[in-house]
Write an enzyme that holds these catalytic residues in place. Structure first.
Site, short mmCIF file in Angstrom:
data_model
loop_
_atom_site.label_atom_id
_atom_site.label_comp_id
_atom_site.label_asym_id
_atom_site.label_seq_id
_atom_site.Cartn_x
_atom_site.Cartn_y
_atom_site.Cartn_z
N ILE A 197 0.90 -1.34 -0.04
CA ILE A 197 0.65 -0.23 0.29
C ILE A 197 0.61 1.30 0.19
CG2 ILE A 197 -1.65 1.04 1.92
CD1 ILE A 197 -2.19 -1.24 2.19
N CYS A 245 2.56 0.62 8.78
CA CYS A 245 2.81 -0.45 9.76
C CYS A 245 1.81 -1.07 10.13
CB CYS A 245 3.57 0.08 10.58
SG CYS A 245 3.18 1.37 11.29
N ARG A 295 -4.20 1.37 11.36
CA ARG A 295 -5.18 0.96 12.05
C ARG A 295 -5.26 1.83 13.27
NH1 ARG A 295 -6.05 -3.11 9.83
NH2 ARG A 295 -5.85 -5.26 9.93
N ASP A 332 -8.83 6.33 8.63
CA ASP A 332 -10.58 5.89 7.66
C ASP A 332 -10.65 4.59 8.36
OD1 ASP A 332 -12.01 4.38 4.99
OD2 ASP A 332 -10.59 2.92 5.26
N GLU A 341 -14.24 -0.12 16.26
CA GLU A 341 -15.58 -0.21 15.32
C GLU A 341 -15.92 -1.13 15.42
OE1 GLU A 341 -11.19 1.66 11.98
OE2 GLU A 341 -12.37 -1.21 12.64
N HIS A 398 -13.53 2.77 7.73
CA HIS A 398 -13.05 1.47 7.31
C HIS A 398 -13.32 1.01 6.58
CE1 HIS A 398 -10.70 -1.72 9.36
NE2 HIS A 398 -9.95 -2.04 8.02
#
Length: 317
Positions: A159, A208, A237, A260, A265, A284
């Site tokens: 990514i 990471c 995260r 995001d 969550e 997310h």
């Protein structure tokens, strides 16, 4: 009785993809969501279980004697007690690398949201502010060019590499920090210490894993190092960020953020970032383009096919 049980298939496939290739392996049953109280009754007798966020802990695995295989419908495998699965002889697979393009696209959607302020200007136009202007155009504040700005990447996996390609296409300078120095940094990119990355980035993007070492890596100390008005992007995260500290910096106008992911969550309505200034939040769903979800499903099915043939593909146990 189904051989294959999908415990929570809705986020992967809300109805626009096709589960039917699973039938080549055996009878299957798909549940949109499975509360903890129903895991055992739904998975009882199944040889193969697919899960996204439904937790399969040691006690649950021990209560499913027929279970041979768990396919995680994601890259992260923290929802499964992998050590317990290994002890019980249960194979566990994941789905790596299915959506770097999609996640990087969302990362830059947040970047452009803050730099070009499209949504704010759209709202202003619809409210009639353009119609009432004396001039042919107007702005709600400074618009910023990405060319010449510095993009800092924490981590340099798939990514982050896609983020680097997009950033460099915009003419951005590139700084990278990761646990080990990549041997194939793009031409012109610099590998720097983490403190340098925080201090020199105009846009700082996190890529990471969440570990004991990286939890709350964005905190009051690291935020204080950042440039005035720097933009933090987090598509990795939520636990990488001390959310209370970030909210303070946002509300003080010191930094901006596009995220995001959050620490919990769905988030509590009291999460400080939900009420902070200078932030954009998406739920997310950076991973969830149709193309990325289809690739995820294809890999997950191929993982199971490989296991059925006695082969190891994307095993994490």
């Amino acid at each position: 009785m189904s051989v294959i049980c999908v415990l929570d298939g809705f986020t992967l496939n809300p109805g626009d993809l096709d589960w039917s290739p699973l039938a080549d392996i055996g009878p299957f049953e798909v549940h949109d969501r499975t509360p903890n109280a129903l895991i055992l009754s739904r998975a009882a007798g199944a040889r193969f279980v697919l899960t996204n966020k439904t937790v399969l802990d040691a006690a649950t695995l021990e209560a499913l004697p027929a279970l041979e295989y768990i396919g995680v419908l994601a890259t992260g495998t923290n929802v499964v007690d992998v050590a317990a699965a290994k002890r019980l002889g249960i194979a566990v697979t994941n789905v790596p690398g299915y959506g770097p393009d999609a996640v990087a696209q969302m990362g830059f959607a947040h970047v452009l949201h803050h730099m070009s302020r499209v949504s704010a200007h759209h709202d202003a136009v619809i409210q009639g502010q353009w119609s009432g202007q004396a001039d042919f155009c107007f702005t709600l504040g400074q618009l910023e060019s990405l060319s010449g700005k510095t993009l800092g990447l924490v981590g340099f996996g798939d990514i982050a590499r896609q983020m680097a390609r997009i950033g460099m296409a915009f003419g951005m300078k590139l700084l990278v920090h990761s646990r080990s120095k990549p041997l194939d940094l793009p031409e012109g990119a610099q590998f720097v210490a983490l403190d340098t990355l925080f201090a020199e980035s105009d846009v700082l993007s996190l890529h990471c894993p969440l570990t004991d070492d990286t939890r709350d890596m964005v905190n009051r100390k690291s935020l204080a190092m950042m440039k005035q008005g720097a933009l933090l992007i987090n598509t990795a995260r939520g636990g990488l960020v001390d959310e209370a500290a970030l909210a303070e910096a946002l509300n003080a106008g010191r930094v901006r953020a596009g995220v995001d992911v959050l620490s919990t969550e769905p988030p509590s309505p009291h999460n400080p970032l939900l009420h902070a200034a200078n932030i954009s939040i998406t739920p997310h769903n950076a991973w969830a383009t149709v193309k990325a979800r289809q690739k995820l499903l294809d890999i997950a099915i191929e993982n199971l096919r490989a296991f059925s043939r006695g082969e190891n593909l994307n095993r994490v146990d």
